[in-house]
Design an enzyme around this catalytic site. Structure first.
Site, PDB file in Angstrom:
ATOM      1  N   GLY A 189     -29.429  70.407  78.574  1.00 35.68           N
ATOM      2  CA  GLY A 189     -27.700  69.840  79.272  1.00 35.68           C
ATOM      3  C   GLY A 189     -27.317  69.788  77.541  1.00 35.68           C
ATOM      4  CG  LEU A 215     -32.856  70.798  81.522  1.00 31.55           C
ATOM      5  CD1 LEU A 215     -32.089  71.308  80.664  1.00 31.55           C
ATOM      6  CD2 LEU A 215     -34.227  71.770  82.099  1.00 31.55           C
ATOM      7  CB  SER A 216     -37.003  67.857  76.781  1.00 29.90           C
ATOM      8  OG  SER A 216     -36.435  69.254  76.049  1.00 29.90           O
ATOM      9  CD  GLU A 217     -34.485  64.970  73.775  1.00 30.31           C
ATOM     10  OE1 GLU A 217     -35.384  64.296  73.628  1.00 30.31           O
ATOM     11  OE2 GLU A 217     -34.954  66.130  74.188  1.00 30.31           O
ATOM     12  CB  THR A 218     -28.686  65.035  78.977  1.00 33.27           C
ATOM     13  OG1 THR A 218     -30.189  66.486  79.950  1.00 33.27           O
ATOM     14  CG2 THR A 218     -27.398  66.219  79.279  1.00 33.27           C
TER      15      THR A 218
END
Length: 271
Positions: free
Chosen positions: A20, A44-47
């Site tokens: 994101g 998600l794994s990272e934003t």
């Protein structure tokens, strides 16, 4: 404000690692609780969250990365995704400079449309893994290294590429690690296949069971395999269900990571 989902370290939609990206108005980050709730909603794994900085300083944008559960000190694929958005949607054509918890990181567009990130190389220190780790991974551990405070992972070598690809780890057990996660790696089975090494990343302790393509992990993988293979420029394949290639190059104490990205969702954040 706009929110985008970008697939990083891939040149086609639905591949690589999705992140994101939220470009914030103003010159400061909102409260941490709001950032964490957005990251949990995106799931998600990272934003990545970024806002502009005043001109004349060492960086142009402030950048932070959050998993669904916590903030991390370094993230490669979400930095690549943010740079991709700024280059494609905001019209930025020059090198971007991000102020982060890991210092100033840069992202430079290449002529072929890829983006090269400049990150600090992870310091590798031989480590003694816990005795239960091999059982948790489901494979013998040949050696392990700590990757320093920025990356914060345990780098583990296993026998071969087939072992890396076949791992079905006990994620509940891996969550007991004090590290952010575990990077599992081996040399490529075929030296002419287009990549020199393979890896996978598991981080259940920070809310990421398996990360598809982990840019920050390659700041540790690059020096590890460069020392083994005697080459400073290498390509790694992260062999997840959404695989991706990361081109790496060592330059002094820095690691350059090159990859492409694709925007797949462009929407409006209402909350």
């Amino acid at each position: 404000m706009r929110i985008r989902i970008v697939d990083a370290f891939t040149d086609r939609p639905f591949g690589g690692n999705p992140a994101g990206v939220v470009l914030l108005d103003g010159d400061a980050f909102p409260e941490d609780r709001w950032l964490q709730r957005v990251a949990a909603e995106v799931n998600l794994s990272e934003t990545a969250f970024a806002h502009r900085l005043p001109g004349g300083g060492p960086a142009d944008w402030a950048l932070r990365w959050l998993t669904p559960a916590t903030e991390v000190a370094m993230c490669g694929h979400a930095t690549l995704a943010t740079a991709h958005v700024l280059h494609t949607a905001e019209g930025v054509r020059d090198t971007l400079r991000f102020r982060t918890r890991s210092g100033v990181l840069t992202a430079t567009p290449e002529e072929d449309g890829a983006i090269t990130l400049d990150f600090p190389t992870a310091p590798l220190t031989p480590a003694r893994p816990p005795g239960w780790l091999a059982d948790a991974l489901g494979a013998p551990v040949l050696g392990a290294h700590d990757t320093g405070p920025d990356v914060g992972d345990l780098l583990v070598e296993v026998a071969d590429e087939a072992t890396v690809r076949s791992l079905r780890p006990d994620l509940t057990a891996l969550a007991r690690l004090e590290n952010r996660g575990v990077i599992v790696t081996a040399g490529a089975a075929d030296p002419d296949c287009g990549y020199a090494f393979v890896s996978r990343f598991f981080g259940p302790a920070v809310g990421i069971d398996e990360d598809p393509v982990t840019g920050s992990a390659h700041t540790a993988l690059a020096p590890f395999w460069a020392a083994r293979l005697g080459r400073h420029e290498l390509t790694g394949l992260q062999a997840s269900a959404r695989p991706g290639l990361v081109r790496t190059a060592l330059h002094g104490g820095r690691t350059r990571l090159t990859g492409s990205a694709v925007t797949v969702i462009d929407g409006e954040l209402l909350a």
